[in-house]
Design a protein around this motif. Structure first.
Motif, mmCIF file in Angstrom:
data_model
loop_
_atom_site.group_PDB
_atom_site.id
_atom_site.type_symbol
_atom_site.label_atom_id
_atom_site.label_comp_id
_atom_site.label_asym_id
_atom_site.label_seq_id
_atom_site.Cartn_x
_atom_site.Cartn_y
_atom_site.Cartn_z
ATOM 1 N N GLY A 152 0.832 -1.208 0.000
ATOM 2 C CA GLY A 152 0.000 0.000 0.000
ATOM 3 C C GLY A 152 0.863 1.253 0.000
ATOM 4 N N VAL A 153 1.899 1.254 0.798
ATOM 5 C CA VAL A 153 2.796 2.417 0.851
ATOM 6 C C VAL A 153 3.452 2.622 -0.504
ATOM 7 N N ARG A 154 3.840 1.520 -1.115
ATOM 8 C CA ARG A 154 4.520 1.634 -2.404
ATOM 9 C C ARG A 154 3.584 2.202 -3.479
ATOM 10 N N ARG A 155 2.326 1.754 -3.455
ATOM 11 C CA ARG A 155 1.383 2.207 -4.479
ATOM 12 C C ARG A 155 0.951 3.644 -4.303
ATOM 13 N N MET A 156 0.740 4.074 -3.054
ATOM 14 C CA MET A 156 0.111 5.376 -2.845
ATOM 15 C C MET A 156 0.957 6.345 -2.028
ATOM 16 N N GLY A 157 2.047 5.841 -1.465
ATOM 17 C CA GLY A 157 2.878 6.727 -0.655
ATOM 18 C C GLY A 157 2.409 6.810 0.775
ATOM 19 N N ARG A 158 1.260 6.289 1.046
ATOM 20 C CA ARG A 158 0.739 6.227 2.414
ATOM 21 C C ARG A 158 -0.233 5.048 2.494
ATOM 22 N N VAL A 159 -0.584 4.723 3.710
ATOM 23 C CA VAL A 159 -1.429 3.544 3.874
ATOM 24 C C VAL A 159 -2.900 3.910 3.774
ATOM 25 N N HIS A 160 -3.616 3.136 2.981
ATOM 26 C CA HIS A 160 -5.065 3.245 2.959
ATOM 27 C C HIS A 160 -5.590 2.044 3.726
#
Ligand code: SF4
Ligand code: SF4
Length: 209
Positions: A123-131
């Motif tokens: 998630g961090v890798r995809r969006m830069g933060r956690v969803h």
């Protein structure tokens, strides 16, 4: 919390302790079991062993028990324990080093935490933060525990802590660059972060995760 149980494969030569010391740079031999770390650990009640127990088990060479434990994965690296330790041991760094070793030696038990770590870092890798909602949905699909903690999720949602839509950070490409560099190095940006990278984890644990 539990007592050390199961077959005790004790490493009397101290190889495990030496390895952990070398890998993490922490003076684990200085731990004298004051338990100040455990008394400040916010997740201690959710783990199988408290941080001071993990340190003792490392000193005693209980490699398999430590590397299969849930405690090393539940640790959130909050550093509360290290700030309290009278001997200056950075216990979070020890936990990270143990995670790396567990993955490298294929002793990590996916349901104990590695699986959640992988989804978190994906998630961090995809969006830069956690969803949170997306991470939990993926985790539940993988573990087939769709209704577990439903009440808790609902309470969080009602308090606005569980947004259904996630958002990206502005310069997400920088996060991707960090991941790419870490993966290209084969170990990670630092030794402690390497284990948190999904590619490293998936690569060393095979298709179980
Ligand atoms: S760093 Fe880990 S072991 Fe230490 S207090 Fe925080 S959660 Fe507990
Ligand atoms: S606070 Fe430090 S010395 Fe005390 S038990 Fe924890 S690691 Fe050991």
């Amino acid at each position: 919390m539990s007592e050390v149980s199961g077959p005790l494969a004790v490493d009397t030569a101290g190889r495990f302790a030496d390895e952990v010391r070398r890998r993490t740079g922490q003076p684990i031999e200085r731990c004298y079991q004051c338990a100040k770390c455990a008394s400040g650990c916010l997740v201690a009640e959710y783990t199988d062993y408290r941080p001071n127990q993990i340190l003792r088990m490392v000193q005693f060479g209980l490699r398999e028990q430590v590397l299969r434990s849930r405690a090393i994965w539940v640790c959130s690296s909050c550093q509360a324990c290290g700030a309290r330790c009278p001997n200056g041991i950075n216990i979070a760094a020890v936990m990270d080093g143990l995670k790396e070793m567990a993955v490298a030696e294929k002793l990590a038990v996916p349901e104990q935490g590695p699986l959640f770590h992988q989804m978190f870092m994906d998630g961090v890798r995809r969006m830069g933060r956690v969803h949170e909602a997306a991470v939990l949905a993926r985790y539940k699909l993988k573990t087939h525990r769709l209704m577990a903690d439903f009440g808790l999720g609902l309470r969080l949602f009602r308090k606005g802590k569980f947004p259904l839509l996630g958002s990206r950070i502005r310069r997400q490409e920088e996060i991707e660059r960090i991941f790419s560099r870490a993966l290209a190095s084969g170990e990670g940006v630092t030794r402690h972060e390497a284990v948190l990278l999904p590619g490293v984890l998936a690569g060393s644990h095979g298709k179980g995760i």
